[in-house]
Design a protein around this motif. Sequence first.
Motif, PDB file in Angstrom:
ATOM      1  N   LYS A   1       0.832  -1.206   0.000  1.00 41.43           N
ATOM      2  CA  LYS A   1       0.000   0.000   0.000  1.00 41.43           C
ATOM      3  C   LYS A   1       0.868   1.258   0.000  1.00 41.43           C
ATOM      4  O   LYS A   1       0.523   2.252  -0.649  1.00 41.43           O
ATOM      5  N   LEU A   2       1.988   1.214   0.736  1.00 44.17           N
ATOM      6  CA  LEU A   2       2.894   2.366   0.736  1.00 44.17           C
ATOM      7  C   LEU A   2       3.495   2.575  -0.651  1.00 44.17           C
ATOM      8  O   LEU A   2       3.599   3.714  -1.137  1.00 44.17           O
ATOM      9  N   ILE A   3       3.901   1.484  -1.299  1.00 52.14           N
ATOM     10  CA  ILE A   3       4.509   1.575  -2.625  1.00 52.14           C
ATOM     11  C   ILE A   3       3.519   2.135  -3.638  1.00 52.14           C
ATOM     12  O   ILE A   3       3.883   2.930  -4.507  1.00 52.14           O
ATOM     13  N   GLN A   4       2.241   1.746  -3.518  1.00 53.11           N
ATOM     14  CA  GLN A   4       1.231   2.264  -4.432  1.00 53.11           C
ATOM     15  C   GLN A   4       1.053   3.770  -4.277  1.00 53.11           C
ATOM     16  O   GLN A   4       0.625   4.448  -5.215  1.00 53.11           O
TER      17      GLN A   4
ATOM     18  N   GLY B   1       3.511   5.746  -3.867  1.00 52.78           N
ATOM     19  CA  GLY B   1       4.745   6.356  -4.329  1.00 52.78           C
ATOM     20  C   GLY B   1       5.839   6.416  -3.283  1.00 52.78           C
ATOM     21  O   GLY B   1       6.856   7.082  -3.492  1.00 52.78           O
ATOM     22  N   VAL B   2       5.669   5.725  -2.155  1.00 55.61           N
ATOM     23  CA  VAL B   2       6.665   5.715  -1.082  1.00 55.61           C
ATOM     24  C   VAL B   2       7.682   4.608  -1.366  1.00 55.61           C
ATOM     25  O   VAL B   2       7.313   3.475  -1.691  1.00 55.61           O
ATOM     26  N   GLN B   3       8.971   4.942  -1.228  1.00 58.73           N
ATOM     27  CA  GLN B   3      10.047   3.971  -1.429  1.00 58.73           C
ATOM     28  C   GLN B   3      10.543   3.476  -0.080  1.00 58.73           C
ATOM     29  O   GLN B   3      10.825   4.276   0.809  1.00 58.73           O
ATOM     30  N   ILE B   4      10.639   2.143   0.073  1.00 58.66           N
ATOM     31  CA  ILE B   4      11.067   1.539   1.335  1.00 58.66           C
ATOM     32  C   ILE B   4      12.525   1.122   1.183  1.00 58.66           C
ATOM     33  O   ILE B   4      12.876   0.352   0.287  1.00 58.66           O
ATOM     34  N   SER B   5      13.382   1.647   2.081  1.00 58.95           N
ATOM     35  CA  SER B   5      14.810   1.350   1.997  1.00 58.95           C
ATOM     36  C   SER B   5      15.302   0.436   3.107  1.00 58.95           C
ATOM     37  O   SER B   5      16.335  -0.221   2.958  1.00 58.95           O
ATOM     38  N   GLU B   6      14.572   0.364   4.221  1.00 61.17           N
ATOM     39  CA  GLU B   6      15.041  -0.459   5.342  1.00 61.17           C
ATOM     40  C   GLU B   6      13.852  -0.950   6.148  1.00 61.17           C
ATOM     41  O   GLU B   6      12.859  -0.230   6.340  1.00 61.17           O
ATOM     42  N   ASN B   7      13.952  -2.192   6.616  1.00 59.44           N
ATOM     43  CA  ASN B   7      12.882  -2.823   7.388  1.00 59.44           C
ATOM     44  C   ASN B   7      13.433  -3.255   8.742  1.00 59.44           C
ATOM     45  O   ASN B   7      14.309  -4.126   8.819  1.00 59.44           O
TER      46      ASN B   7
ATOM     47  N   THR C   1      12.137   2.408   7.285  1.00 63.36           N
ATOM     48  CA  THR C   1      12.775   3.609   6.764  1.00 63.36           C
ATOM     49  C   THR C   1      12.316   3.805   5.324  1.00 63.36           C
ATOM     50  O   THR C   1      12.540   2.942   4.468  1.00 63.36           O
ATOM     51  N   VAL C   2      11.665   4.945   5.082  1.00 63.92           N
ATOM     52  CA  VAL C   2      11.061   5.173   3.771  1.00 63.92           C
ATOM     53  C   VAL C   2      11.500   6.533   3.239  1.00 63.92           C
ATOM     54  O   VAL C   2      11.950   7.410   3.994  1.00 63.92           O
ATOM     55  N   THR C   3      11.367   6.683   1.928  1.00 63.02           N
ATOM     56  CA  THR C   3      11.611   7.960   1.258  1.00 63.02           C
ATOM     57  C   THR C   3      10.301   8.391   0.607  1.00 63.02           C
ATOM     58  O   THR C   3       9.734   7.655  -0.208  1.00 63.02           O
ATOM     59  N   GLU C   4       9.841   9.577   0.967  1.00 66.27           N
ATOM     60  CA  GLU C   4       8.512  10.025   0.552  1.00 66.27           C
ATOM     61  C   GLU C   4       8.596  11.430  -0.023  1.00 66.27           C
ATOM     62  O   GLU C   4       9.342  12.277   0.472  1.00 66.27           O
ATOM     63  N   LYS C   5       7.822  11.658  -1.074  1.00 65.31           N
ATOM     64  CA  LYS C   5       7.783  12.981  -1.684  1.00 65.31           C
ATOM     65  C   LYS C   5       6.931  13.918  -0.844  1.00 65.31           C
ATOM     66  O   LYS C   5       5.874  13.524  -0.350  1.00 65.31           O
ATOM     67  N   THR C   6       7.380  15.138  -0.686  1.00 67.47           N
ATOM     68  CA  THR C   6       6.640  16.109   0.109  1.00 67.47           C
ATOM     69  C   THR C   6       6.674  17.453  -0.596  1.00 67.47           C
ATOM     70  O   THR C   6       7.316  17.616  -1.646  1.00 67.47           O
ATOM     71  N   GLY C   7       6.004  18.428   0.012  1.00 71.41           N
ATOM     72  CA  GLY C   7       5.950  19.763  -0.582  1.00 71.41           C
ATOM     73  C   GLY C   7       4.540  20.302  -0.590  1.00 71.41           C
ATOM     74  O   GLY C   7       3.868  20.267  -1.617  1.00 71.41           O
TER      75      GLY C   7
END
Length: 401
Positions: free
Chosen positions: A347-350, A352-358, A376-382
Motif C-alpha cells: 500500500k505504501l509503494i502504491q 509512491g513511497v520507497q522503502i529502503s530499510e525494514n 525507513t522510507v523515502t517520501e515525496k513532500t511539498g
Amino acid sequence: MIPGFVCLSVTGEQRERFLNLCRGRGMELKRIVLTGEKELQVTMQVRDFFRIGPLRRKTGVHIHILKKRGPLFFLLWCRLHKRLMAGLVMMLLVICFLSTRLWSIQIQGNIMNPTSQLLEFLEDQGISYGMNKKKIHCHALAEAMRREFPEITWVSASLAGTKLSFEIREGNTPPEESEEDAACSLFSEIDGVVERMVTRKGTPLVRTGDTVEKGQELVSGILNITDDSQEVVRYEYVHADADIYIRHKVSYYDSFSRNTEKKILKGKEKKYFFLRIKNLFLDLSWAKKKNEDRVRTEYPFQVTEHFYLPLSAGIITAQEYTLRKETLTEKDAKKQAIFRLHNYEEKLIQKGVQISENNVKIEINHQDCVSSGTLTVTEKTGREAPTEKKTQPKERTPEDG
C-alpha cells in the motif's frame, strides 16, 4: 411461380430412357450424376416433378426424393410452423425496438466526482435507461457536465449502439490570478532528512542531507533580483515548483490472535439460476442459510459490442460450511504476519513511497502474534502555501552610491 427444386434418385433398367422422355417434354434437368450400375441422381424443378408420373410408369423406374430446397419449401415449412415463425418475427421486432433505446451508461476517468453523482446529474438532464436514443445530444451533455462540475476540464460523450460513454479528465482550475497573487512556497509535511531535491521554480532553502521538520519552508516563492554588486534591488514572486524527497521512519504495529476459526466446506455445491430485467431481480434460490457461502456470476445479454439489452442472467453458487477452531503454529503465525506486513508495504509503494530499510520484529506468544518496529522510507513532500510578501527594497540614488 415461387421456385423450388428436388434432387431425385432414379433406379431401374430404363433410367436413360426416362431422362430422354423428360427432356422430350421440355423438362429442365440439372446435375445428372451416375452413382451406381442402375442408379443415377438428377435435380429438377418442382413443377416438372408433378409431370413425371406417366413417364415413371411407362419406363418402370423407381423414384426417391433425396433433397428439397428453394424458397417454396421454406414457405411450406413456415406454413406448418406458424407459431414458431410468429415468435421469431416478434423477437426480431422486439430486438429492433430495443436497439433504439439506451441500456448502458459508462463513465471513465472520473476521480474527484463519484460515478453515482454523475449519474444523478444525467438523470436530472433527462438521461435514463430505456429512453429513446434520438433524444440524446452528446455535445449538449458534455457542455452541461463541464458547467456543473468545475473540476472537469475535458469531457467527451459518444453514443455507440445502446451504450452512452463519457471520457472525463479532471484537474484543478483555479481562477485567473496575477503572478504575484498566485505566488506560493513549498513546506514540509513530515520530519526527516532531505534525500534528494530538484527545484524548477523558486529559491531552495535546504540542501540534500539537511534535517527538516514538519511545517518548515523548503522552497521559497520569492526570487531575489540583484545588481552587479549582488545587492537585492527587488523581489519577484513565483509559484514554487520542486520535487523534494524526505527520508524518515514510519512506525509499524500489528497484532492478531493465534486462535482462529477455519471454514470447512461440506456437501456439494448447489447452483441456482437467476434473471435480472432492468431493476427487477428474479432469484430462484432458497433463502441464504447461516453458514453458507454464495458467489454470484452474472452474464449480461449483449448482441454486439455496443448493443446491450436490459436483460442478464446468471448462476448463484452456494455451499455450506462449518467453523472449526484451531490454533496457528508458530510457523503459520509468522507466515501470516509477514504476509500482513507485505500488504502494508504494498500500500505504501502504491502511494509512491520507497522503502529502503525494514526494522520490524515478529514476536509470538501462546495467544498472540505481534509485529512491531519501524520502516525507513523515502517520501515525496511539498505542501503549497501562500508566500508572505516582502517590502520591496528602497531604490538607490546616485548620492547613495
